[in-house]
Motif scaffolding. Structure first.
Motif, PDB file in Angstrom:
ATOM      1  N   ALA A   1      -1.796  -8.164   6.101  1.00 16.29           N
ATOM      2  CA  ALA A   1      -2.185  -7.399   7.289  1.00 16.29           C
ATOM      3  C   ALA A   1      -2.187  -5.899   7.055  1.00 16.29           C
ATOM      4  O   ALA A   1      -2.749  -5.152   7.860  1.00 16.29           O
ATOM      5  CB  ALA A   1      -1.249  -7.736   8.452  1.00 16.29           C
ATOM      6  N   ALA A   2      -1.570  -5.451   5.962  1.00 16.37           N
ATOM      7  CA  ALA A   2      -1.635  -4.028   5.601  1.00 16.37           C
ATOM      8  C   ALA A   2      -2.844  -3.740   4.722  1.00 16.37           C
ATOM      9  O   ALA A   2      -3.137  -2.573   4.439  1.00 16.37           O
ATOM     10  CB  ALA A   2      -0.355  -3.610   4.883  1.00 16.37           C
ATOM     11  N   GLN A   3      -3.539  -4.782   4.294  1.00 12.91           N
ATOM     12  CA  GLN A   3      -4.693  -4.618   3.414  1.00 12.91           C
ATOM     13  C   GLN A   3      -6.010  -4.716   4.192  1.00 12.91           C
ATOM     14  O   GLN A   3      -6.998  -4.084   3.834  1.00 12.91           O
ATOM     15  CB  GLN A   3      -4.685  -5.698   2.314  1.00 12.91           C
ATOM     16  N   ILE A   4      -6.023  -5.539   5.237  1.00 15.51           N
ATOM     17  CA  ILE A   4      -7.225  -5.702   6.061  1.00 15.51           C
ATOM     18  C   ILE A   4      -6.794  -5.647   7.534  1.00 15.51           C
ATOM     19  O   ILE A   4      -5.631  -5.852   7.862  1.00 15.51           O
ATOM     20  CB  ILE A   4      -7.949  -7.038   5.786  1.00 15.51           C
ATOM     21  N   GLY A   5      -7.732  -5.363   8.405  1.00 16.60           N
ATOM     22  CA  GLY A   5      -7.421  -5.299   9.827  1.00 16.60           C
ATOM     23  C   GLY A   5      -7.367  -6.683  10.447  1.00 16.60           C
ATOM     24  O   GLY A   5      -8.359  -7.411  10.447  1.00 16.60           O
TER      25      GLY A   5
ATOM     26  N   ALA B   1       1.636  -1.466  10.241  1.00 13.34           N
ATOM     27  CA  ALA B   1       2.094  -0.098  10.016  1.00 13.34           C
ATOM     28  C   ALA B   1       3.348  -0.071   9.154  1.00 13.34           C
ATOM     29  O   ALA B   1       3.472   0.744   8.222  1.00 13.34           O
ATOM     30  CB  ALA B   1       2.363   0.589  11.354  1.00 13.34           C
ATOM     31  N   ALA B   2       4.283  -0.968   9.448  1.00  9.83           N
ATOM     32  CA  ALA B   2       5.531  -1.001   8.688  1.00  9.83           C
ATOM     33  C   ALA B   2       5.278  -1.376   7.229  1.00  9.83           C
ATOM     34  O   ALA B   2       5.802  -0.742   6.302  1.00  9.83           O
ATOM     35  CB  ALA B   2       6.510  -1.978   9.333  1.00  9.83           C
ATOM     36  N   LYS B   3       4.472  -2.398   7.011  1.00 13.84           N
ATOM     37  CA  LYS B   3       4.200  -2.842   5.643  1.00 13.84           C
ATOM     38  C   LYS B   3       3.271  -1.877   4.912  1.00 13.84           C
ATOM     39  O   LYS B   3       3.354  -1.730   3.682  1.00 13.84           O
ATOM     40  CB  LYS B   3       3.610  -4.254   5.647  1.00 13.84           C
TER      41      LYS B   3
END
Length: 253
Positions: free
Chosen positions: A144-148, A157-159
């Motif tokens: 989820a930090a790589q794609i929306g 945001a945290a990752k």
């Protein structure tokens, strides 16, 4: 016969969880020594029992990874018992699936504490332990930090912060022979994800998002972590490796 006096020592936070316990098992199989840390005594004790080894190879300590004093104490315990620390893994995390407008302050702060602050505390303590000897660290990010992905604002945001932390720390400590990397899983069948995997409809929808046609298993992620800790990965640092069934780069049919 393994010479446990010289075999590498890894401190694993979240060592009683699905991924952390599998990392411990793989490292023990490869002749390593581990200290597993968690705030859940029952899970730690079950993991030690499952590892089926003696105290010269595996130890446990209670630690809340969101508390820096607990993190420091875990490294001190590993050094006191084993005489060294060669590697560290932070397999602690959380899953919050809510749009920003429904996310409370407490949920936001908890997500940051469990995922980003915990990683900073582990990084800081591990770096101190490895400054003169070198070593390796692996942190857990997320696809989820790589794609929306919808409803992932807080955890993304945290990752995403973890990914940035990894890159900066890798630059800072490269001249100390300390490697810093992360893995970014898709959905993995762990107790943490039980709410998503226990529902047939939710599991079917999640599976369809992964081009390889299945969600991950703890061993999928643990094997990548163990590789990044190993001498075979000695020229890899500052990377976030996606282990996500193709989810971050491939569009499912």
């Amino acid at each position: 016969m393994v010479d446990t006096s010289t075999s590498p020592v890894t401190v694993i936070f979240g060592g009683g969880g699905g991924i952390g316990s599998e990392v411990a098992r793989l490292l023990i199989q490869r002749g390593g020594r581990v200290l597993i840390a968690s705030r859940d005594r029952g899970r730690l004790e079950r993991t030690l029992e499952d590892l089926g080894t003696d105290t010269s190879r595996a130890q446990m300590t209670l630690a809340d990874v969101t508390q820096s004093a607990d993190v420091d104490a875990a490294f001190a315990a590993a050094q006191a018992h084993f005489g060294r620390v060669d590697a560290a893994v932070n397999a602690v995390g959380s899953i919050l699936l809510k749009p920003a407008h429904l996310t409370t302050d407490d949920e936001w702060h908890s997500t940051l504490a469990l995922n980003l602050s915990s990683s900073f505390f582990v990084l800081r303590a591990a770096a101190k332990a490895m400054l003169t000897t070198g070593g390796a660290m692996v942190f857990c990010s997320t696809v989820a930090a790589q794609i929306g992905l919808t409803n992932h604002e807080a955890i993304a945001a945290a990752k995403g912060g973890v990914d940035a932390l990894v890159r900066s720390a890798a630059a800072t400590y490269a001249n100390r022979n300390i490697r810093v990397n992360a893995v970014a899983p898709g959905l993995v069948r762990t107790p943490l994800a039980a709410r998503l995997t226990s529902s047939e409809a939710s599991l079917k929808a999640s599976t369809a998002m992964h081009p390889l046609g299945r969600i991950g298993e703890p061993a999928d992620i643990a094997q990548a972590i163990v590789y990044l800790l190993s001498p075979e990965a000695s020229w890899i640092t500052g990377q976030t490796i996606c282990v996500d069934g193709g989810m971050s780069t491939i569009k499912p049919r």
